[in-house]
Write a protein that holds these residues in place. Structure first.
Motif, PDB file in Angstrom:
ATOM      1  N   LEU A  34     -21.054   9.599  20.692  1.00  0.00           N
ATOM      2  CA  LEU A  34     -20.762  10.975  20.305  1.00  0.00           C
ATOM      3  C   LEU A  34     -19.756  11.074  19.165  1.00  0.00           C
ATOM      4  CD1 LEU A  34     -20.456  12.735  23.790  1.00  0.00           C
ATOM      5  CD2 LEU A  34     -22.263  13.101  22.083  1.00  0.00           C
ATOM      6  N   GLN A  35     -20.030  11.975  18.224  1.00  0.00           N
ATOM      7  CA  GLN A  35     -19.061  12.393  17.219  1.00  0.00           C
ATOM      8  C   GLN A  35     -18.671  13.843  17.534  1.00  0.00           C
ATOM      9  OE1 GLN A  35     -19.640  10.679  13.080  1.00  0.00           O
ATOM     10  NE2 GLN A  35     -21.762  10.656  13.783  1.00  0.00           N
ATOM     11  N   PHE A  36     -17.618  14.342  16.851  1.00  0.00           N
ATOM     12  CA  PHE A  36     -17.067  15.634  17.232  1.00  0.00           C
ATOM     13  C   PHE A  36     -16.783  16.489  16.003  1.00  0.00           C
ATOM     14  CE2 PHE A  36     -16.184  12.471  20.383  1.00  0.00           C
ATOM     15  CZ  PHE A  36     -16.445  13.108  21.586  1.00  0.00           C
ATOM     16  N   SER A  37     -17.073  17.773  16.148  1.00  0.00           N
ATOM     17  CA  SER A  37     -16.800  18.706  15.056  1.00  0.00           C
ATOM     18  C   SER A  37     -16.526  20.088  15.637  1.00  0.00           C
ATOM     19  CB  SER A  37     -17.991  18.785  14.086  1.00  0.00           C
ATOM     20  OG  SER A  37     -19.026  19.593  14.637  1.00  0.00           O
ATOM     21  N   GLY A  38     -15.986  20.965  14.791  1.00  0.00           N
ATOM     22  CA  GLY A  38     -15.897  22.369  15.146  1.00  0.00           C
ATOM     23  C   GLY A  38     -17.119  23.087  14.626  1.00  0.00           C
ATOM     24  N   HIS A  39     -17.344  24.284  15.150  1.00  0.00           N
ATOM     25  CA  HIS A  39     -18.472  25.075  14.656  1.00  0.00           C
ATOM     26  C   HIS A  39     -18.303  25.382  13.169  1.00  0.00           C
ATOM     27  CE1 HIS A  39     -21.354  28.693  15.564  1.00  0.00           C
ATOM     28  NE2 HIS A  39     -21.947  27.715  14.916  1.00  0.00           N
ATOM     29  N   SER A  40     -17.052  25.600  12.751  1.00  0.00           N
ATOM     30  CA  SER A  40     -16.778  25.902  11.343  1.00  0.00           C
ATOM     31  C   SER A  40     -17.097  24.726  10.427  1.00  0.00           C
ATOM     32  CB  SER A  40     -15.312  26.305  11.165  1.00  0.00           C
ATOM     33  OG  SER A  40     -14.452  25.242  11.550  1.00  0.00           O
ATOM     34  N   VAL A  85     -10.707   7.934  15.678  1.00  0.00           N
ATOM     35  CA  VAL A  85     -10.597   8.873  14.555  1.00  0.00           C
ATOM     36  C   VAL A  85     -11.884   8.874  13.734  1.00  0.00           C
ATOM     37  CG1 VAL A  85      -9.325   9.398  12.440  1.00  0.00           C
ATOM     38  CG2 VAL A  85      -8.089   8.609  14.467  1.00  0.00           C
ATOM     39  N   GLN A  86     -12.581   7.755  13.701  1.00  0.00           N
ATOM     40  CA  GLN A  86     -13.834   7.660  12.947  1.00  0.00           C
ATOM     41  C   GLN A  86     -14.908   8.601  13.512  1.00  0.00           C
ATOM     42  OE1 GLN A  86     -11.950   4.862  13.686  1.00  0.00           O
ATOM     43  NE2 GLN A  86     -11.281   4.870  11.538  1.00  0.00           N
ATOM     44  N   LYS A  87     -14.750   8.997  14.774  1.00  0.00           N
ATOM     45  CA  LYS A  87     -15.728   9.903  15.385  1.00  0.00           C
ATOM     46  C   LYS A  87     -15.382  11.368  15.136  1.00  0.00           C
ATOM     47  CE  LYS A  87     -17.370   6.696  18.915  1.00  0.00           C
ATOM     48  NZ  LYS A  87     -17.608   6.461  20.361  1.00  0.00           N
TER      49      LYS A  87
END
Length: 266
Positions: A223-229, A256-258
């Protein structure tokens, strides 16, 4: 005279028998059938499907589990045991051979700004289930016909609600792009935090989010992670400036790479 003596004799014998009966109460006959006891109610573990007595099971939200490990885990159908299950009809199948490899973090508050009232989160669930009453608030009239869902909601109280299986596609990202890949709903898991993005999220929400990510990562280690923005910057600002990405990274222990969009507030 003889009749009186006979009666006296019988009275003496009766007294002796009563004494013997009190000292040696009758034992139930081995041949007499005993009253059948009530059978133990059996239930099935939602996680592993083993049957066990209800008295030995962990019960939660009308489900049962055979152990704490199974209760707190993500099962083979994509459901987490210690979440409240409130299934949304706003979902469909992921594309063939696609498993989620992205988590998108959002924020939501219904009515707007009412997240401080910890009893308002049911409006969000109603929204995801297409049950929002348009007459309950002026804003609801604007959005009542929208078809939206997310896999998870973390209420202001820290309670975890699951609306869609992680194996299914929830309708949370809309038109979106992640590192050149379009249609993020196809390959992502959506997590809504109750709040407005300007007010700091609650401690219990970060705790619940960390616990959730730990469970998801066991099944989906890439899994990688992001905000909707990050994936829809022209339309959305969530989770907002109050979401602490550095804290999120530290508490979850993810690399941090994710986090390809970095750890800065945004």
């Amino acid at each position: 005279m003889f009749a009186g003596a006979g009666l006296f004799y019988l009275w003496i014998q009766g007294k002796k028998q009563a004494k013997l009966d009190s000292e040696n109460p009758l034992k139930p006959s081995k041949d007499k059938p005993k009253k059948a006891s009530e059978p133990e109610v059996m239930v099935q573990c939602q996680y592993c499907k083993v049957h066990l007595p209800q008295s030995e099971a962990i019960g939660y939200d009308d489900r049962f589990y055979c152990s704490q490990e199974h209760f707190h885990a993500l099962d083979a159908q994509g459901w987490i045991g210690d979440a409240r299950w409130r299934i949304s009809p706003n979902q469909d199948a992921r594309p063939e051979n696609i498993s989620p490899d992205l988590v998108v973090i959002h924020h939501i508050s219904l009515p707007p700004g009412e997240f401080r009232n910890q009893f308002s989160s049911y409006h969000i669930v109603d929204f995801f289930q297409n049950k929002l009453d348009p007459n309950a608030h002026p804003y609801f009239e604007e959005i009542a016909n929208h078809k939206v869902s997310s896999h998870f909601l973390i209420a202001r109280s820290g309670e975890l609600v699951q609306c869609v299986s992680t194996q299914k596609k929830a309708w949370h990202a809309g038109v979106s792009t992640f590192l050149g890949r379009e249609k993020c709903n196809d390959f992502s898991i959506g997590i809504e935090l109750e709040g407005d993005g300007d007010t700091p999220f609650a401690e219990v929400q970060y705790q619940a989010l960390t616990n959730l990510i730990e469970k998801l990562a066991k099944t989906y280690p890439g899994l990688q992670f992001s905000g909707h923005s990050d994936i829809a910057p022209e339309r959305n600002t969530d989770p907002g400036m109050s979401f602490d990405w550095k804290r999120f990274q530290k508490e979850t222990g993810i690399s941090v790479q994710k986090l390809p969009f970095g750890l800065d507030f945004r």
